[in-house]
Write an enzyme that holds these catalytic residues in place. Structure first.
Site, PDB file in Angstrom:
ATOM      1  N   HIS A  30       0.857  -1.183   0.000  1.00 12.68           N
ATOM      2  CA  HIS A  30       0.000   0.000   0.000  1.00 12.68           C
ATOM      3  C   HIS A  30       0.897   1.239   0.000  1.00 12.68           C
ATOM      4  O   HIS A  30       1.855   1.323   0.774  1.00 12.68           O
ATOM      5  CB  HIS A  30      -0.913   0.002   1.215  1.00 12.68           C
ATOM      6  N   HIS A  42      -3.272   9.020   1.075  1.00  8.31           N
ATOM      7  CA  HIS A  42      -3.216   7.843   0.202  1.00  8.31           C
ATOM      8  C   HIS A  42      -4.571   7.602  -0.440  1.00  8.31           C
ATOM      9  O   HIS A  42      -5.594   8.154  -0.025  1.00  8.31           O
ATOM     10  CB  HIS A  42      -2.740   6.608   0.988  1.00  8.31           C
ATOM     11  N   CYS A 151      -3.355   2.902  -5.613  1.00  8.65           N
ATOM     12  CA  CYS A 151      -2.631   3.746  -4.659  1.00  8.65           C
ATOM     13  C   CYS A 151      -1.224   4.083  -5.141  1.00  8.65           C
ATOM     14  O   CYS A 151      -0.713   5.183  -4.871  1.00  8.65           O
ATOM     15  CB  CYS A 151      -2.580   3.064  -3.290  1.00  8.65           C
TER      16      CYS A 151
END
Length: 260
Positions: A30, A42, A151
């Site tokens: 991530h 994010h 992301c």
């Protein structure tokens, strides 16, 4: 940072750093932008770190970190547009902190066999990066798509201002290229079995095709990349001149009635 790992200490972080953390079993990482004051901006799929809109989400979500039901006072709740601000602890979710590298040499890029850790592209100044991240926090980054607009694509755009705009596509992350490039290398190298029947030669050919696909797919090398200001990006998204379609589960038609 080094050849084998981009792991860093929290104390070394600077506003504008592109950071990431691997999730369970290193299935995916991530990514986000550290903006200072212990905050990370994010991109998510309506609050979920990863998702495809298909039955694959059962596997992906189960591989993600366990979430506490106790709300964090410093983190913003997920918005419909998916861009959120979290404290560093919530972003890491117990994982290890890594920093994404920019302007790496082709040799170092290929030495890191797993995509999603570095790029050949050059980063913009840190204040520009933080401005983009904060602007997108308020205005969104379009529709989340695990293969086209995820992301990592968000963080790379914030760092470089580069977008892949061909074929209704906003970006192409290193993770996506690795996932697609592995099977693609196997397929493309299959016709080359006529050149050599040696298993080592075939393996070397597959590796070569995979490496070539990674370099060609990197946002620092692609020819269909353009520099887009964050204000222009959000304007295009709002007017519909730039779209990313969220994948969805196809409807299953009911079986036909029995013939009497």
């Amino acid at each position: 940072m080094g050849l084998l790992s981009n792991r860093v200490d929290r104390d070394s972080l600077k506003p504008g750093d592109h950071i990431y953390s691997w999730r369970s079993a290193y299935i995916y990482a991530h990514h986000g932008i550290f903006v200072g004051d212990n905050k990370v901006i994010h991109f998510t799929r309506r609050g979920q770190e990863v998702g495809t809109g298909t039955v694959l989400d059962v596997l992906l979500v189960s591989s993600g970190p366990a979430r506490s039901y106790v709300p964090c006072d410093t983190c913003t709740p997920p918005e419909d547009h998916g861009v959120v601000s979290s404290c560093l602890n919530c972003f890491l979710a117990g994982g290890i902190l890594y920093r994404f590298e920019y302007a790496v040499s082709p040799a170092l890029f290929l030495a890191k066999a797993r995509g999603g850790t570095c790029t050949l592209a050059v980063s913009d100044p840190y204040d520009v990066v933080v401005h983009r991240a904060n602007y997108l926090l308020n205005n969104g980054f379009g529709c989340y798509n695990v293969f086209k607009n995820n992301c990592e694509d968000f963080a790379i755009y914030c760092k470089s201002g580069l977008l892949v705009l061909g074929q209704n596509t906003m970006g192409q992350s290193g993770q996506a290229v690795s996932i697609i490039g592995g099977p693609l290398a196997a397929v493309l190298s299959t016709p080359l079995r006529l050149v050599t029947t040696n298993i080592y030669g075939m393996a070397a050919t597959a590796v070569g095709v995979y490496c070539a696909s990674r370099v060609a797919g990197d946002i620092g090398m692609r020819k269909d990349v353009v520099k887009v200001s964050v204000e222009d990006l959000t304007r295009r998204l709002a007017t519909g001149t730039l779209q990313v379609v969220e994948p969805s589960v196809p409807a299953v038609s009911p079986p036909p009635p029995p013939v009497s």
